[in-house]
Design a protein around this motif. Sequence first.
Motif, short mmCIF file in Angstrom:
data_model
loop_
_atom_site.label_atom_id
_atom_site.label_comp_id
_atom_site.label_asym_id
_atom_site.label_seq_id
_atom_site.Cartn_x
_atom_site.Cartn_y
_atom_site.Cartn_z
N ALA A 167 69.89 16.04 90.40
CA ALA A 167 70.98 16.04 89.17
C ALA A 167 70.25 17.38 88.48
CB ALA A 167 70.73 15.00 88.06
N ALA A 168 69.00 17.63 88.37
CA ALA A 168 68.39 18.62 87.73
C ALA A 168 68.85 20.03 88.56
CB ALA A 168 66.94 18.53 87.79
N CYS A 169 68.80 20.10 89.84
CA CYS A 169 69.04 20.90 90.31
C CYS A 169 70.56 21.55 90.39
CB CYS A 169 68.83 20.98 92.06
SG CYS A 169 66.80 20.94 92.39
N ALA A 170 71.38 20.68 90.48
CA ALA A 170 72.88 20.75 90.29
C ALA A 170 73.20 21.34 89.03
CB ALA A 170 73.71 19.29 90.45
N LEU A 171 72.64 20.58 87.98
CA LEU A 171 73.00 21.18 86.66
C LEU A 171 72.59 22.71 86.42
CD1 LEU A 171 72.01 17.90 84.75
CD2 LEU A 171 74.28 18.71 84.78
N THR A 172 71.27 22.86 86.78
CA THR A 172 70.69 24.40 86.66
C THR A 172 71.64 25.43 87.20
OG1 THR A 172 68.51 23.59 86.78
CG2 THR A 172 68.99 25.85 87.08
N ALA A 173 72.44 24.99 88.53
CA ALA A 173 73.37 25.78 89.16
C ALA A 173 74.53 25.92 88.35
CB ALA A 173 73.51 25.11 90.62
N ALA A 174 75.04 24.83 87.93
CA ALA A 174 76.07 24.80 87.15
C ALA A 174 76.10 25.59 85.94
CB ALA A 174 76.55 23.14 86.64
N GLY A 175 74.91 25.46 85.23
CA GLY A 175 74.76 26.36 84.03
C GLY A 175 74.75 27.74 84.29
#
Length: 443
Positions: free
Chosen positions: A136-144
């Motif tokens: 989740a941390a990796c996915a949210l960073t990419a989305a941001g």
Amino acid sequence: MGDAYDKEAAHVRARFPIPCRRLRAGPSRAPGRGAVKPGRAVGSRRPARARARARAWAELLRLPALFTVPGDVLAGAAATSARVNSRTLLAIGSSLCLYEAGMALNDWADRTEDAAERPHRPIPSGRVRPAEALTAACALTAAGLSLAARAGRPALAVAAPLATTVWAYDLALKHTPAGPLAMAAARGLDLLLGAAATTGRAREAIPSAALLGTHTLAVTTVSRQETRNGSPLPPLAALAATALLTHLIAPRLPAGRGTAAAFGLPGTTASGPIDSDLSDLSPLTTPATAQAARRRPPETPVGAAASRAAPGILRGLRTVPADPPLLRGTPATTRGLPATSATTRGLPATQATATPATALRISTAALRTTLSAAYAATVVRPYFHAALNPSPPLTQRAVGSGIRATIPLQAALAARSGARTGALLVAALAPLGRKFARKVSVT
């Protein structure tokens, strides 16, 4: 032997009848109100599991703290004196994603420590797997970062170091002396993200970012001892920082001026006009009336008898009109406020000074005063209690109050830049954050 056992069992059942309901494979009656349907007990477990799962992720991501994020971007946009546009909204989405990425990564990095100190957290309790939190941390960073790229190259230039600071804090800097500084830098960059996305310029928002970063530095310093008995020095330092920030964001009375000057009204000193050339005039005469009288054409010559009769009013004046309307002593003239064209015609002082620009300055100053007072009231008492007794419960309460106080501080910064509508929108997030914080902790 078997027949004897059956007879004895029948005899016992006859003497001690036990009422019971025979279970059936199908419904006990026709489907309708109160009918028992097959599989109902199994189906009711699914919503309960879904709710427990959602609550675990809400605790992991600390969802009530999300209400403190949009104000960063809006305060940054207000610092540039620009209107909110579509790029500002993209920056808000990017900021939310990066903030939640930091929350998930924080619990993943502290899973071993939380297992000993806070076993009720989602990862130590087994409600969320560590691999899920890291994903989740990796996915949210990419989305941001993707949303920041859509907002423009200046926004991406700020979002990239913001994401780097978040990951560096959670993985390496959190337990070092540089940890609070890294968290303060992340908040400041978040505010600069709003300025860069809205106008492409972030330099104008640096003072607001520094003030917000100071508050974050104080809260993070206090949070470092929320799981153990600590020292009263961090809460006391946070109290000092709160007093300094309140002094800087609240409107101040100019030196030697009265209330009218504090709200942007034209005026002189509170004790009256100070002018070396006009210091001997009567209190009913102001510098404006004297200058207006000096510019008037001669109407009645001043004789020696008239000069002796009214030395206080006519001293230094060459002429006096037959019926001077400027010396009638209206509130504007008696208090030393400079007269305008309306005042020279004998109109009330309120009509002379109640202009739209003045009303706007008064309302903005009142809004800044209210928001700065709300900011101080949110944190002063919890910090004081944590300083008196730096135990984990009181320290955690102080940290939660410091996080919630971010919202009125952001609103005050927006009002300080002149964005009254943006300040009101940010301030409206405070009741929502307080409501959801009762269900899910923000720490």
